[in-house]
Design a protein around this motif. Structure first.
Motif, PDB file in Angstrom:
ATOM      1  N   LYS A  35       0.832  -1.206   0.000  1.00 61.14           N
ATOM      2  CA  LYS A  35       0.000   0.000   0.000  1.00 61.14           C
ATOM      3  C   LYS A  35       0.866   1.255   0.000  1.00 61.14           C
ATOM      4  O   LYS A  35       0.538   2.244  -0.660  1.00 61.14           O
ATOM      5  N   GLY A  36       1.963   1.204   0.738  1.00 55.24           N
ATOM      6  CA  GLY A  36       2.867   2.350   0.775  1.00 55.24           C
ATOM      7  C   GLY A  36       3.472   2.638  -0.588  1.00 55.24           C
ATOM      8  O   GLY A  36       3.545   3.791  -1.021  1.00 55.24           O
ATOM      9  N   ILE A  37       3.890   1.592  -1.271  1.00 53.39           N
ATOM     10  CA  ILE A  37       4.462   1.760  -2.612  1.00 53.39           C
ATOM     11  C   ILE A  37       3.410   2.296  -3.574  1.00 53.39           C
ATOM     12  O   ILE A  37       3.682   3.190  -4.379  1.00 53.39           O
ATOM     13  N   LYS A  38       2.196   1.770  -3.470  1.00 48.43           N
ATOM     14  CA  LYS A  38       1.107   2.223  -4.343  1.00 48.43           C
ATOM     15  C   LYS A  38       0.820   3.709  -4.115  1.00 48.43           C
ATOM     16  O   LYS A  38       0.675   4.479  -5.069  1.00 48.43           O
ATOM     17  N   ASN A  39       0.747   4.116  -2.851  1.00 49.15           N
ATOM     18  CA  ASN A  39       0.489   5.525  -2.541  1.00 49.15           C
ATOM     19  C   ASN A  39       1.633   6.416  -3.008  1.00 49.15           C
ATOM     20  O   ASN A  39       1.405   7.529  -3.484  1.00 49.15           O
ATOM     21  N   PHE A  40       2.857   5.937  -2.874  1.00 48.96           N
ATOM     22  CA  PHE A  40       4.009   6.715  -3.321  1.00 48.96           C
ATOM     23  C   PHE A  40       3.966   6.927  -4.830  1.00 48.96           C
ATOM     24  O   PHE A  40       4.180   8.040  -5.318  1.00 48.96           O
ATOM     25  N   LYS A  41       3.674   5.859  -5.569  1.00 52.51           N
ATOM     26  CA  LYS A  41       3.588   5.977  -7.026  1.00 52.51           C
ATOM     27  C   LYS A  41       2.474   6.932  -7.433  1.00 52.51           C
ATOM     28  O   LYS A  41       2.629   7.736  -8.352  1.00 52.51           O
ATOM     29  N   LYS A  42       1.335   6.843  -6.744  1.00 54.87           N
ATOM     30  CA  LYS A  42       0.210   7.724  -7.057  1.00 54.87           C
ATOM     31  C   LYS A  42       0.576   9.180  -6.782  1.00 54.87           C
ATOM     32  O   LYS A  42       0.290  10.066  -7.594  1.00 54.87           O
ATOM     33  N   ALA A  47       1.958  14.483  -8.736  1.00 57.98           N
ATOM     34  CA  ALA A  47       2.869  15.626  -8.714  1.00 57.98           C
ATOM     35  C   ALA A  47       3.349  15.959 -10.123  1.00 57.98           C
ATOM     36  O   ALA A  47       3.453  17.132 -10.488  1.00 57.98           O
ATOM     37  N   GLU A  48       3.633  14.930 -10.912  1.00 56.77           N
ATOM     38  CA  GLU A  48       4.069  15.165 -12.288  1.00 56.77           C
ATOM     39  C   GLU A  48       2.956  15.806 -13.105  1.00 56.77           C
ATOM     40  O   GLU A  48       3.204  16.706 -13.907  1.00 56.77           O
ATOM     41  N   LEU A  49       1.726  15.357 -12.901  1.00 55.76           N
ATOM     42  CA  LEU A  49       0.599  15.940 -13.629  1.00 55.76           C
ATOM     43  C   LEU A  49       0.395  17.393 -13.219  1.00 55.76           C
ATOM     44  O   LEU A  49       0.142  18.252 -14.065  1.00 55.76           O
ATOM     45  N   ASN A  50       0.494  17.673 -11.933  1.00 54.07           N
ATOM     46  CA  ASN A  50       0.333  19.048 -11.458  1.00 54.07           C
ATOM     47  C   ASN A  50       1.451  19.934 -11.984  1.00 54.07           C
ATOM     48  O   ASN A  50       1.232  21.096 -12.296  1.00 54.07           O
ATOM     49  N   GLU A  51       2.636  19.391 -12.070  1.00 55.94           N
ATOM     50  CA  GLU A  51       3.779  20.142 -12.602  1.00 55.94           C
ATOM     51  C   GLU A  51       3.513  20.512 -14.060  1.00 55.94           C
ATOM     52  O   GLU A  51       3.765  21.626 -14.482  1.00 55.94           O
ATOM     53  N   GLY A  52       2.977  19.573 -14.813  1.00 57.90           N
ATOM     54  CA  GLY A  52       2.646  19.835 -16.212  1.00 57.90           C
ATOM     55  C   GLY A  52       1.551  20.876 -16.336  1.00 57.90           C
ATOM     56  O   GLY A  52       1.580  21.730 -17.220  1.00 57.90           O
ATOM     57  N   ASP A  53       0.568  20.832 -15.441  1.00 56.06           N
ATOM     58  CA  ASP A  53      -0.507  21.819 -15.455  1.00 56.06           C
ATOM     59  C   ASP A  53       0.038  23.213 -15.180  1.00 56.06           C
ATOM     60  O   ASP A  53      -0.372  24.184 -15.799  1.00 56.06           O
ATOM     61  N   LYS A  54       0.975  23.328 -14.258  1.00 59.17           N
ATOM     62  CA  LYS A  54       1.562  24.626 -13.937  1.00 59.17           C
ATOM     63  C   LYS A  54       2.306  25.180 -15.143  1.00 59.17           C
ATOM     64  O   LYS A  54       2.215  26.363 -15.446  1.00 59.17           O
ATOM     65  N   ASP A  55       3.038  24.311 -15.828  1.00 57.30           N
ATOM     66  CA  ASP A  55       3.771  24.754 -17.011  1.00 57.30           C
ATOM     67  C   ASP A  55       2.809  25.259 -18.083  1.00 57.30           C
ATOM     68  O   ASP A  55       3.048  26.288 -18.709  1.00 57.30           O
ATOM     69  N   ASP A  56       1.707  24.546 -18.281  1.00 58.40           N
ATOM     70  CA  ASP A  56       0.719  24.957 -19.273  1.00 58.40           C
ATOM     71  C   ASP A  56       0.095  26.297 -18.897  1.00 58.40           C
ATOM     72  O   ASP A  56      -0.097  27.171 -19.746  1.00 58.40           O
ATOM     73  N   LYS A  57      -0.216  26.476 -17.626  1.00 59.92           N
ATOM     74  CA  LYS A  57      -0.814  27.729 -17.174  1.00 59.92           C
ATOM     75  C   LYS A  57       0.162  28.889 -17.341  1.00 59.92           C
ATOM     76  O   LYS A  57      -0.233  29.988 -17.722  1.00 59.92           O
ATOM     77  N   GLU A  58       1.441  28.642 -17.061  1.00 57.86           N
ATOM     78  CA  GLU A  58       2.443  29.692 -17.224  1.00 57.86           C
ATOM     79  C   GLU A  58       2.573  30.087 -18.694  1.00 57.86           C
ATOM     80  O   GLU A  58       2.688  31.270 -19.017  1.00 57.86           O
ATOM     81  N   LYS A  59       2.540  29.114 -19.592  1.00 60.11           N
ATOM     82  CA  LYS A  59       2.632  29.404 -21.023  1.00 60.11           C
ATOM     83  C   LYS A  59       1.425  30.215 -21.485  1.00 60.11           C
ATOM     84  O   LYS A  59       1.558  31.161 -22.263  1.00 60.11           O
ATOM     85  N   GLU A  60       0.243  29.843 -20.994  1.00 57.43           N
ATOM     86  CA  GLU A  60      -0.961  30.583 -21.363  1.00 57.43           C
ATOM     87  C   GLU A  60      -0.887  32.014 -20.847  1.00 57.43           C
ATOM     88  O   GLU A  60      -1.268  32.957 -21.543  1.00 57.43           O
TER      89      GLU A  60
END
Length: 66
Positions: A35-42, A47-60
């Motif tokens: 469960k710990g490994i699963k939560n860590f991967k999630k 975090a990677e998805l949120n990072e990508g969203d921030k980059d997109d918002k900054e570009k816009e």
């Protein structure tokens, strides 16, 4: 061989773990680790998805500022 550990060393480690925790606790420990490994991967994936969203918002925002 895992990290310089051969089969005899792994068996000794397994026996020590069995002595310390007992056979009844091993499934519970394994489940907790899984469960710990699963939560860590999630969390990492989120975090990677949120990072990508921030980059997109900054570009816009940069496009709007121009």
């Amino acid at each position: 061989m895992i990290g310089g550990l051969g089969m005899p060393e792994l068996i000794i480690i397994l026996v020590i773990i069995l002595i310390i925790f007992g056979a009844g606790k091993l499934p519970e420990i394994g489940s907790g680790i899984g469960k710990g490994i699963k939560n860590f991967k999630k969390a990492t994936r989120d975090a990677e998805l949120n990072e990508g969203d921030k980059d997109d918002k900054e570009k816009e925002q940069e496009k709007l500022d121009k």
